[in-house]
Design a protein around this motif. Structure first.
Motif, PDB file in Angstrom:
ATOM      1  N   TYR A  17       0.816  -1.219   0.000  1.00 33.39           N
ATOM      2  CA  TYR A  17       0.000   0.000   0.000  1.00 33.39           C
ATOM      3  C   TYR A  17       0.845   1.264   0.000  1.00 33.39           C
ATOM      4  O   TYR A  17       0.422   2.302  -0.476  1.00 33.39           O
ATOM      5  N   LEU A  18       2.027   1.172   0.602  1.00 32.01           N
ATOM      6  CA  LEU A  18       2.770   2.409   0.884  1.00 32.01           C
ATOM      7  C   LEU A  18       3.085   3.227  -0.367  1.00 32.01           C
ATOM      8  O   LEU A  18       2.897   4.442  -0.354  1.00 32.01           O
ATOM      9  N   ALA A  20       1.420   3.452  -3.079  1.00 34.03           N
ATOM     10  CA  ALA A  20       0.163   4.073  -3.506  1.00 34.03           C
ATOM     11  C   ALA A  20      -0.210   5.229  -2.586  1.00 34.03           C
ATOM     12  O   ALA A  20      -0.675   6.273  -3.031  1.00 34.03           O
ATOM     13  N   ILE A  21       0.035   5.022  -1.280  1.00 31.17           N
ATOM     14  CA  ILE A  21      -0.281   6.082  -0.314  1.00 31.17           C
ATOM     15  C   ILE A  21       0.554   7.319  -0.599  1.00 31.17           C
ATOM     16  O   ILE A  21       0.046   8.439  -0.668  1.00 31.17           O
ATOM     17  N   GLY A  24      -0.674   9.051  -3.634  1.00 32.80           N
ATOM     18  CA  GLY A  24      -1.884   9.819  -3.346  1.00 32.80           C
ATOM     19  C   GLY A  24      -1.570  11.102  -2.606  1.00 32.80           C
ATOM     20  O   GLY A  24      -2.100  12.165  -2.930  1.00 32.80           O
ATOM     21  N   LEU A  25      -0.680  11.008  -1.642  1.00 29.72           N
ATOM     22  CA  LEU A  25      -0.315  12.201  -0.883  1.00 29.72           C
ATOM     23  C   LEU A  25       0.315  13.234  -1.806  1.00 29.72           C
ATOM     24  O   LEU A  25       0.082  14.438  -1.663  1.00 29.72           O
TER      25      LEU A  25
ATOM     26  N   TRP B 313      -5.196  15.778   6.102  1.00 30.58           N
ATOM     27  CA  TRP B 313      -4.697  15.568   4.735  1.00 30.58           C
ATOM     28  C   TRP B 313      -5.067  14.166   4.254  1.00 30.58           C
ATOM     29  O   TRP B 313      -5.595  13.985   3.150  1.00 30.58           O
ATOM     30  N   MET B 317      -7.695  12.237   1.001  1.00 35.51           N
ATOM     31  CA  MET B 317      -6.963  11.544  -0.031  1.00 35.51           C
ATOM     32  C   MET B 317      -7.453  10.123  -0.184  1.00 35.51           C
ATOM     33  O   MET B 317      -7.515   9.600  -1.282  1.00 35.51           O
ATOM     34  N   PHE B 318      -7.839   9.494   0.925  1.00 34.01           N
ATOM     35  CA  PHE B 318      -8.141   8.067   0.880  1.00 34.01           C
ATOM     36  C   PHE B 318      -9.614   7.784   0.659  1.00 34.01           C
ATOM     37  O   PHE B 318     -10.463   8.473   1.208  1.00 34.01           O
TER      38      PHE B 318
END
Lengths: 187, 353
Positions: A17-18, A20-21, A24-25, B313, B317-318
């Motif tokens: 996941y990281l 992708a996270i 996204g950030l 934040w 985003m999620f």
């Protein structure tokens, strides 16, 4: 019958996941940066900023004056008749009433009221008017504190409508007729 | 009876609660503003009391920033009718908001928000079991939500309450497990001691990064914040456990959520990011002067606010997790990972000794 959807096998890195996270950030941070420092905002702050309205926009119907600053309306009451929500009310001058303030016209309305609360901005009045005296203009935000305030009378409609000198109906009809002479209709 | 102690404690409690409430108020604004910026919008920029327009430059700027928005929101909550729906279980309905807020505020008690000013330690209660206390109180927070869901006597709040109870209990375990390596390394449960250990050895996040990740994700779940906001999933559950609430009782749930965010951020800062210390400008040891004490409080607040911003934040985003994914992540990923983390830390410490 069950349908099996073939899902792509995720790699270990994707399963974490990281990445992708972080991706996204980054996207959200970029958007925040753009809005904050580059001013790329999609919001239009309405009362201060306004749309540029397209030609042919149907806003509120107002009466217009001709190039001599006289009333074009001849009180024929066609618009009153055609108006679907019955927003228009015309008081004709009557037999001994006021004469029209222009030549080529017999009369003009004694009172011309449009109830803007009823009006649906359909444009039928503009379409039906034989004198081209009423036009849907670009006002869309009509406000008032009471119902009676929202009934616009002749004076108000004329002042809001302004002068549409460019439109001279009979000149236009003449041009049309001339144009038709060049293309004679075969029977 | 030590009057000095009582008076100073009361002062500290008053200040801490005031500051937390202020942060909560303005984090609601921050939430709205940051979401606006992320979504290419402007956010609240109109609300202002009438006198503000007479202040040149500063007044319009503050209005544009939405600084007065929280005041208007608070006023709105206060003057709304405090309505109790007909079918609810009255007693539970009334105590649920309080049960949500009180634990959220109580957690602040053990957090050292500064080293010391004069002879006063900048912590309300310097408990030797600080972390245990925090976990005990945090796990009480679930009662407010569950009771709210149960008392509403309607199905969506009920779903919200049930979801939240399962979720919070699951994540509490991984949260608790994730902190154990920190305790192993420091050898103390006292939060002040943990900070002073970090001031000499460096920030804990360098020693226990996996702990930090698990703790952070679990605290998102504990505070019901967005990837894990299933208890109040607006799109699925109308509003979740607080569907039937209005006016000040609803505001209390809001307050609880944001106070939980504050205390989670504070815990993260305390456990993993050195609390009030900074490795430079001589801020890495207990304050010797008044100014330094104040500076350290601001260092702590700045670190905490950073995490608040991260909370907000991440929310914008999620997408929300599906419920089975949430449980999967909690029980099958984080719990084993936390256990392995404890093992590795223990072995590492054993080999070093």
């Amino acid at each position: 019958m069950a349908i099996t959807v073939n899902r792509k096998k995720l790699t270990f890195w994707e399963k974490l996941y990281l990445p992708a996270i972080v991706g996204g950030l980054k996207v959200t941070l970029k958007h925040a940066y753009n809005t904050l420092f580059l001013g790329k905002v999609v919001t239009m702050e309405y009362p201060e900023q306004k749309w540029t309205l397209p030609t042919g926009y149907r806003g509120a119907p107002y009466l217009v004056k001709d190039q001599d600053n006289s009333t074009k309306c001849v009180s024929c009451q066609l618009c009153e008749f055609v108006c679907p929500p019955k927003a228009i009310r015309i008081t004709p001058p009557g037999e001994h009433g006021q004469k029209a303030d222009r030549t080529n016209a017999e009369k003009m309305p004694a009172e011309f009221e449009i109830n803007m609360l009823r009006c649906i901005f359909c444009g039928f009045c503009q379409e039906v008017c034989p004198e081209e005296a009423i036009f849907l203009q670009k006002d869309y935000s009509l406000t008032g504190l009471s119902r009676s305030e929202m009934i616009y009378n002749k004076e108000k409609l004329l002042s809001l409508g302004g002068e549409v000198g460019g439109i001279q109906k009979w000149k236009l009809k003449l041009d049309e007729a001339k144009a038709q002479e060049n293309f004679p209709v075969k029977l | 009876m030590n009057w000095n102690f009582i008076i100073f404690s009361l002062v500290k409690i008053a200040i801490a609660i005031g500051v937390v409430q202020g942060i909560v108020m303005y984090s609601v604004l921050a939430e709205r503003k940051i979401s606006a910026w992320i979504q290419d919008r402007v956010g609240p920029n109109r609300t202002a009391p009438p006198f503000v327009k007479y202040i040149p430059v500063v007044g319009p700027f503050l209005t544009r920033l939405g600084v007065f928005q929280p005041l208007a929101d608070g006023l709105k909550f206060l003057v709304k009718e405090d309505f109790t729906p007909g079918g609810v279980k009255k007693i539970y309905f009334w105590i649920a908001p309080a049960l949500a807020v009180i634990p959220a505020m109580l957690t602040i008690a053990v957090i050292p928000f500064g080293s010391n000013i004069g002879a006063q330690k900048m912590v309300i209660a310097d408990l030797n079991v600080g972390i245990l206390y925090t976990f005990g109180i945090v796990s009480m927070g679930v009662y407010g939500i569950v009771l709210a869901g149960y008392a509403a006597n309607s199905k969506y709040p009920m779903f919200g309450g049930i979801r939240s109870s399962a979720q919070m209990i699951s994540y509490e375990i991984s949260m608790g497990m994730s902190v154990i390596p920190v305790l192993l390394i420091v050898g103390n449960l006292n939060l002040s001691q943990i900070i002073s250990w970090q001031s000499t050895h460096g920030w804990m996040v360098a020693y226990a990064p996996i702990s930090f990740i698990i703790f952070m994700v679990a605290s998102f779940a504990e505070t019901n914040r967005t990837p894990f906001d299933l208890p109040e999933a607006e799109t699925e559950l109308v509003g979740g456990y607080h569907t039937e609430y209005g006016s000040m009782k609803f505001a209390l749930f809001f307050l609880a959520e944001y106070s939980n965010m504050v205390s989670s951020s504070a815990m993260m800062v305390t456990l993993f990011f050195g609390g009030w210390t900074l490795p430079f400008w001589g801020l890495d040891h207990a304050a010797t002067s008044f100014g330094m004490g104040i500076a350290q409080i601001f260092v702590f607040l700045a670190k905490m606010l950073f995490f608040m911003v991260v909370f907000i934040w991440v929310r914008w985003m999620f997408p929300r997790f599906r419920y089975d994914q949430l449980m999967d992540l909690g029980w099958r990923r984080f719990l084993p990972l936390a256990l392995v983390n404890i093992l590795i830390t223990a072995v590492w410490l054993w080999l070093r000794s």
